[in-house]
Design a protein around this motif. Structure first.
Motif, PDB file in Angstrom:
ATOM      1  N   ALA A  11       0.816  -1.217   0.000  1.00 21.29           N
ATOM      2  CA  ALA A  11       0.000   0.000   0.000  1.00 21.29           C
ATOM      3  C   ALA A  11       0.847   1.264   0.000  1.00 21.29           C
ATOM      4  O   ALA A  11       0.413   2.307  -0.485  1.00 21.29           O
ATOM      5  N   SER A  12       2.052   1.178   0.529  1.00 19.68           N
ATOM      6  CA  SER A  12       2.915   2.367   0.617  1.00 19.68           C
ATOM      7  C   SER A  12       3.873   2.487  -0.565  1.00 19.68           C
ATOM      8  O   SER A  12       4.697   3.408  -0.611  1.00 19.68           O
ATOM      9  N   ASP A  13       3.764   1.568  -1.516  1.00 15.49           N
ATOM     10  CA  ASP A  13       4.661   1.598  -2.670  1.00 15.49           C
ATOM     11  C   ASP A  13       4.344   2.799  -3.568  1.00 15.49           C
ATOM     12  O   ASP A  13       3.209   3.257  -3.651  1.00 15.49           O
ATOM     13  N   LYS A  14       5.358   3.311  -4.233  1.00 15.35           N
ATOM     14  CA  LYS A  14       5.174   4.459  -5.129  1.00 15.35           C
ATOM     15  C   LYS A  14       4.728   4.045  -6.524  1.00 15.35           C
ATOM     16  O   LYS A  14       4.354   4.887  -7.336  1.00 15.35           O
ATOM     17  N   ASP A  15       4.773   2.746  -6.791  1.00 11.03           N
ATOM     18  CA  ASP A  15       4.332   2.222  -8.080  1.00 11.03           C
ATOM     19  C   ASP A  15       2.813   1.994  -8.028  1.00 11.03           C
ATOM     20  O   ASP A  15       2.326   1.157  -7.267  1.00 11.03           O
ATOM     21  N   GLU A  16       2.070   2.739  -8.837  1.00 13.65           N
ATOM     22  CA  GLU A  16       0.614   2.652  -8.796  1.00 13.65           C
ATOM     23  C   GLU A  16       0.117   1.258  -9.136  1.00 13.65           C
ATOM     24  O   GLU A  16      -0.890   0.801  -8.590  1.00 13.65           O
ATOM     25  N   MET A  17       0.822   0.548 -10.010  1.00 12.77           N
ATOM     26  CA  MET A  17       0.395  -0.795 -10.388  1.00 12.77           C
ATOM     27  C   MET A  17       0.436  -1.737  -9.181  1.00 12.77           C
ATOM     28  O   MET A  17      -0.471  -2.550  -8.992  1.00 12.77           O
ATOM     29  N   ILE A  18       1.465  -1.601  -8.358  1.00 13.32           N
ATOM     30  CA  ILE A  18       1.589  -2.444  -7.169  1.00 13.32           C
ATOM     31  C   ILE A  18       0.496  -2.106  -6.164  1.00 13.32           C
ATOM     32  O   ILE A  18      -0.131  -2.991  -5.568  1.00 13.32           O
ATOM     33  N   VAL A  19       0.241  -0.812  -5.980  1.00 14.76           N
ATOM     34  CA  VAL A  19      -0.819  -0.382  -5.061  1.00 14.76           C
ATOM     35  C   VAL A  19      -2.165  -0.926  -5.513  1.00 14.76           C
ATOM     36  O   VAL A  19      -2.937  -1.476  -4.719  1.00 14.76           O
ATOM     37  N   ASN A  20      -2.444  -0.798  -6.792  1.00 17.96           N
ATOM     38  CA  ASN A  20      -3.731  -1.260  -7.325  1.00 17.96           C
ATOM     39  C   ASN A  20      -3.906  -2.769  -7.175  1.00 17.96           C
ATOM     40  O   ASN A  20      -4.979  -3.256  -6.798  1.00 17.96           O
ATOM     41  N   LEU A  21      -2.833  -3.519  -7.480  1.00 17.10           N
ATOM     42  CA  LEU A  21      -2.908  -4.974  -7.365  1.00 17.10           C
ATOM     43  C   LEU A  21      -3.064  -5.384  -5.903  1.00 17.10           C
ATOM     44  O   LEU A  21      -3.864  -6.268  -5.570  1.00 17.10           O
ATOM     45  N   GLY A  22      -2.303  -4.736  -5.019  1.00 14.96           N
ATOM     46  CA  GLY A  22      -2.413  -5.041  -3.594  1.00 14.96           C
ATOM     47  C   GLY A  22      -3.809  -4.776  -3.059  1.00 14.96           C
ATOM     48  O   GLY A  22      -4.355  -5.564  -2.275  1.00 14.96           O
ATOM     49  N   PHE A  23      -4.404  -3.692  -3.515  1.00 15.79           N
ATOM     50  CA  PHE A  23      -5.750  -3.361  -3.054  1.00 15.79           C
ATOM     51  C   PHE A  23      -6.772  -4.354  -3.609  1.00 15.79           C
ATOM     52  O   PHE A  23      -7.704  -4.757  -2.909  1.00 15.79           O
ATOM     53  N   LYS A  24      -6.582  -4.747  -4.848  1.00 15.64           N
ATOM     54  CA  LYS A  24      -7.476  -5.743  -5.449  1.00 15.64           C
ATOM     55  C   LYS A  24      -7.436  -7.045  -4.655  1.00 15.64           C
ATOM     56  O   LYS A  24      -8.474  -7.675  -4.414  1.00 15.64           O
ATOM     57  N   ILE A  25      -6.248  -7.447  -4.223  1.00 11.53           N
ATOM     58  CA  ILE A  25      -6.109  -8.661  -3.427  1.00 11.53           C
ATOM     59  C   ILE A  25      -6.795  -8.483  -2.068  1.00 11.53           C
ATOM     60  O   ILE A  25      -7.489  -9.378  -1.579  1.00 11.53           O
ATOM     61  N   SER A  26      -6.623  -7.301  -1.464  1.00 12.62           N
ATOM     62  CA  SER A  26      -7.241  -7.021  -0.164  1.00 12.62           C
ATOM     63  C   SER A  26      -8.760  -7.094  -0.263  1.00 12.62           C
ATOM     64  O   SER A  26      -9.429  -7.642   0.625  1.00 12.62           O
ATOM     65  N   GLU A  27      -9.303  -6.564  -1.338  1.00 11.34           N
ATOM     66  CA  GLU A  27     -10.752  -6.632  -1.551  1.00 11.34           C
ATOM     67  C   GLU A  27     -11.214  -8.081  -1.672  1.00 11.34           C
ATOM     68  O   GLU A  27     -12.243  -8.467  -1.114  1.00 11.34           O
ATOM     69  N   ALA A  28     -10.453  -8.865  -2.405  1.00 10.35           N
ATOM     70  CA  ALA A  28     -10.812 -10.275  -2.584  1.00 10.35           C
ATOM     71  C   ALA A  28     -10.768 -11.020  -1.254  1.00 10.35           C
ATOM     72  O   ALA A  28     -11.636 -11.870  -0.980  1.00 10.35           O
ATOM     73  N   VAL A  29      -9.795 -10.699  -0.418  1.00 11.58           N
ATOM     74  CA  VAL A  29      -9.696 -11.347   0.893  1.00 11.58           C
ATOM     75  C   VAL A  29     -10.933 -11.037   1.722  1.00 11.58           C
ATOM     76  O   VAL A  29     -11.523 -11.928   2.350  1.00 11.58           O
TER      77      VAL A  29
END
Length: 199
Positions: A32-50
């Motif tokens: 979530a704290s990464d500066k790469d938007e792609m990583i943030v978006n993917l991490g959030f997508k995984i969090s939503e799925a969880v």
């Protein structure tokens, strides 16, 4: 790469993770704290799925799930993710009050003056990170995030505050107050340092 691996692990072995969920959520907090938007978006997508697909497995570490979503709320890379995270925090509050996380007394067993949530370790452990996390987001520098977080905080306290004991209310208020004051003094220090540098 690590976040992609997490996604595959969840899809293939979610029911066998057990204590591994805690470590997984910590990795998502880092994402979530990464500066790469792609990583943030993917991490959030995984969090939503969880939250949506595996809540039964992570309800025992509800506080960690709250901290994870708060971390995505704080991210500065994608404001859309921050706003969605606040909505999910509101949804998590509904999970608490519906009895999906911890058993609540039946209405027939509760007296008119009794409270569903009291000042004990488990109740405080669930509510404190959720509400103080939203209070912290009220201090965000982005107006849309700040306003959405404030609306969410007032909505939750208005709707569910009546289920809190006085002692739990005091704890929640102190946590929210600390979040507000910490931000205030941080901003004040920045302003003082900036002003002292002027000639």
């Amino acid at each position: 790469l690590v976040v992609c691996c997490l996604d595959q692990i969840i899809q293939s072995s979610a029911k066998n993770l057990k204590s591994g969920w805690k470590a997984l959520l910590k990795v998502l907090v880092v994402a979530a704290s990464d500066k790469d938007e792609m990583i943030v978006n993917l991490g959030f997508k995984i969090s939503e799925a969880v939250m949506k697909e595996h809540f039964g497995e992570i309800r025992g570490i509800f506080g960690d799930m709250s901290n994870c979503i708060v971390a995505f709320g704080r991210n500065k890379t994608n404001t859309t993710v921050s706003l969605a995270a606040i909505r999910h925090l509101n949804n998590l509050s509904l999970k608490l009050t519906s009895g999906d996380v911890i058993p609540l007394p039946e209405p027939s067993q509760a007296s008119p003056t009794s409270h569903s949530f009291i000042f004990n370790e488990s109740h405080a452990e669930y509510w404190f990170p959720l509400l103080t996390g939203i209070a912290d987001l009220v201090n965000d520098e982005r107006p849309s995030v700040r306003t959405t977080a404030l609306d969410a905080l007032f909505h939750i306290l208005r709707k569910h505050g009546g289920t809190f004991s006085e002692e739990l209310w005091a704890l929640v208020f102190k946590g929210a107050e600390n979040a507000f004051l910490t931000h205030f003094y941080t901003k004040k220090d920045r302003f003082t340092k900036t002003g002292s540098g002027r000639t």
